[in-house]
Design a protein around this motif. Structure first.
Motif, short mmCIF file in Angstrom:
data_model
loop_
_atom_site.label_atom_id
_atom_site.label_comp_id
_atom_site.label_asym_id
_atom_site.label_seq_id
_atom_site.Cartn_x
_atom_site.Cartn_y
_atom_site.Cartn_z
N UNK A 263 0.82 -1.21 0.00
CA UNK A 263 0.00 0.00 0.00
C UNK A 263 0.86 1.26 0.00
N UNK A 264 1.97 1.20 0.73
CA UNK A 264 2.78 2.41 0.86
C UNK A 264 2.03 3.45 1.68
N UNK A 265 2.65 4.62 1.83
CA UNK A 265 1.98 5.67 2.56
C UNK A 265 2.59 7.03 2.22
N UNK A 266 1.76 8.02 2.28
CA UNK A 266 2.15 9.41 2.12
C UNK A 266 1.52 10.19 3.25
N UNK A 267 2.35 10.91 4.03
CA UNK A 267 1.80 11.64 5.17
C UNK A 267 2.71 12.81 5.48
N UNK A 268 2.09 13.85 6.03
CA UNK A 268 2.87 15.04 6.40
C UNK A 268 3.86 14.70 7.50
N UNK A 269 5.12 15.07 7.28
CA UNK A 269 6.18 14.78 8.24
C UNK A 269 7.05 16.02 8.34
N UNK A 270 7.01 16.74 9.47
CA UNK A 270 7.75 18.00 9.59
C UNK A 270 9.22 17.84 9.25
N UNK A 271 9.80 18.90 8.71
CA UNK A 271 11.20 18.87 8.30
C UNK A 271 12.13 18.50 9.44
N UNK A 272 11.78 18.93 10.63
CA UNK A 272 12.62 18.61 11.77
C UNK A 272 12.72 17.10 11.97
N UNK A 273 11.63 16.37 11.70
CA UNK A 273 11.64 14.93 11.85
C UNK A 273 12.59 14.25 10.89
N UNK B 12 17.87 8.23 7.28
CA UNK B 12 16.80 7.70 6.45
C UNK B 12 16.27 6.37 6.94
N UNK B 13 17.13 5.55 7.54
CA UNK B 13 16.69 4.25 8.01
C UNK B 13 15.71 4.34 9.16
N UNK B 14 15.69 5.47 9.85
CA UNK B 14 14.78 5.64 10.97
C UNK B 14 13.47 6.33 10.57
N UNK B 15 13.43 6.93 9.40
CA UNK B 15 12.29 7.75 9.02
C UNK B 15 11.03 6.92 8.76
N UNK B 16 11.21 5.73 8.17
CA UNK B 16 10.04 4.92 7.82
C UNK B 16 9.24 4.56 9.07
N UNK B 17 9.92 4.04 10.09
CA UNK B 17 9.23 3.67 11.32
C UNK B 17 8.60 4.87 11.99
N UNK B 18 9.32 5.99 12.01
CA UNK B 18 8.79 7.21 12.64
C UNK B 18 7.56 7.72 11.89
N UNK B 19 7.63 7.68 10.55
CA UNK B 19 6.49 8.12 9.75
C UNK B 19 5.28 7.24 9.99
N UNK B 20 5.49 5.92 9.98
CA UNK B 20 4.38 4.99 10.16
C UNK B 20 3.76 5.16 11.54
N UNK B 21 4.59 5.23 12.57
CA UNK B 21 4.06 5.37 13.92
C UNK B 21 3.33 6.69 14.10
N UNK B 22 3.86 7.76 13.49
CA UNK B 22 3.21 9.07 13.59
C UNK B 22 1.83 9.03 12.93
N UNK B 23 1.77 8.44 11.74
CA UNK B 23 0.50 8.38 11.04
C UNK B 23 -0.50 7.51 11.79
N UNK C 78 -4.10 8.44 13.15
CA UNK C 78 -5.27 7.70 12.67
C UNK C 78 -6.06 7.15 13.85
N UNK C 79 -5.36 6.64 14.87
CA UNK C 79 -6.06 6.12 16.04
C UNK C 79 -6.88 7.19 16.73
#
Length: 305
Positions: free
Chosen positions: A145-155, A161-172, A176-177
């Protein structure tokens, strides 16, 4: 010449900041601001309180009438008068934190790789960062499915880069919850949940559209991602073998998405049934138009087959 453009809350909010003196007032607060949880303790309020004289001195304005005019413009929206002086409102603090998080004048390097693979074809996932939205997708297949979500530049700036995917998914998923409960994670407004009926054909993976009725926040996700936070649903998913307890972002739900289908309820047109299959077991989840869960059941017969 008169301005015939319609006034809106957004334009009024921005217009209040359209003068250097008013910006200087807010800067005076921000220079001593520390990100502590707001509460009613006297020491917290005292630390955030500036007197009239302190604010006037910070702006460099010597005309008290002129200064008072601009201070009054900020009152209510960005500044509140309290005993001993003035404090910034939550709106002013939110504005300050948003500027720090997004840093609009800074560029962010995006030439790093995400060390994650597609759960379906094992291809290395790719990513891109555009207009402060982070997209993660599989370049080789259409199953993920992939994902696209707003992620502040500071994040992005403070992570490899290896940490961004998990952070993005958890943030989204965190947002969503909250949205699934009916509250907007951005403005605390009311979120409307809609399950597109065209995806309840018994073949397509059902999705849910979460839309704030006040601001521009919205998200479209698979229905399991939004339902998995309900305790009854969580227990049913665990019972049929979806290992969501291993991840705070619950990324394991990706594995069952190809098996998830939906159908309209034959007895109540306002309800739909979501069917999740995993390890020869089946969970059926009945939800209504308000996205409230009415019934959750696990098929004993399917589990024993």
């Amino acid at each position: 010449m008169s301005d015939d453009r319609e006034r809106t809350p957004e334009t009024d909010a921005f217009a209040l900041l359209g003068h250097e003196i008013r910006l200087d007032v807010l800067r005076a607060f921000f220079e001593r601001y520390e990100p502590i949880d707001p509460d009613s303790r006297d020491e917290v309020r005292a630390d955030r309180t500036l007197s009239y004289a302190e604010l006037m001195s910070a702006t460099g304005v010597e005309d008290s009438g002129k200064f008072n005019y601009h201070l009054e413009k900020l009152r209510g929206a960005y500044v509140e008068k309290v005993d001993g002086g003035y404090v910034p409102t939550a709106s002013a603090i939110g504005l300050y934190e948003a500027v720090l998080a997004n840093r609009p004048t800074e560029s962010i390097a995006v030439d790093v790789e995400i060390d994650e693979r597609c759960p379906y074809c094992e291809t290395d996932l790719g990513w891109r960062y555009e207009q402060e939205y982070l997209t993660v997708e599989c370049p080789a297949c259409d199953e993920f499915w992939g994902l696209t979500y707003r992620f502040p530049k500071n994040g992005v700036a403070v992570r490899a880069g290896t940490d961004c995917f998990g952070a993005l998914y958890d943030r989204m998923m965190y947002h969503v919850g909250l949205a699934a409960t009916g509250q907007c994670p951005s403005c605390a407004g009311v979120v409307r949940s809609t399950i597109p009926r065209e995806r309840l054909d018994g073949e397509s993976t059902p999705t849910v559209e979460l839309t704030c009725e006040t601001c521009s926040w919205l998200a479209t996700v698979d229905v399991v991602s939004a339902l998995q936070f309900d305790p009854l649903v969580t227990n049913a998913l665990l019972e049929i073998g979806v290992p969501i307890e291993r991840s705070t972002g619950m990324r394991e739900t990706e594995d069952v998405l190809p098996t998830v289908i939906g159908r309209p309820d034959s007895d109540d047109s306002s309800r739909v049934t979501i069917v999740v299959s995993c390890h020869d077991s089946t969970a059926e989840i009945v939800v209504d138009d308000e996205f409230d869960v009415h019934d959750v059941s696990v098929s004993e017969r399917a589990r024993q087959a």
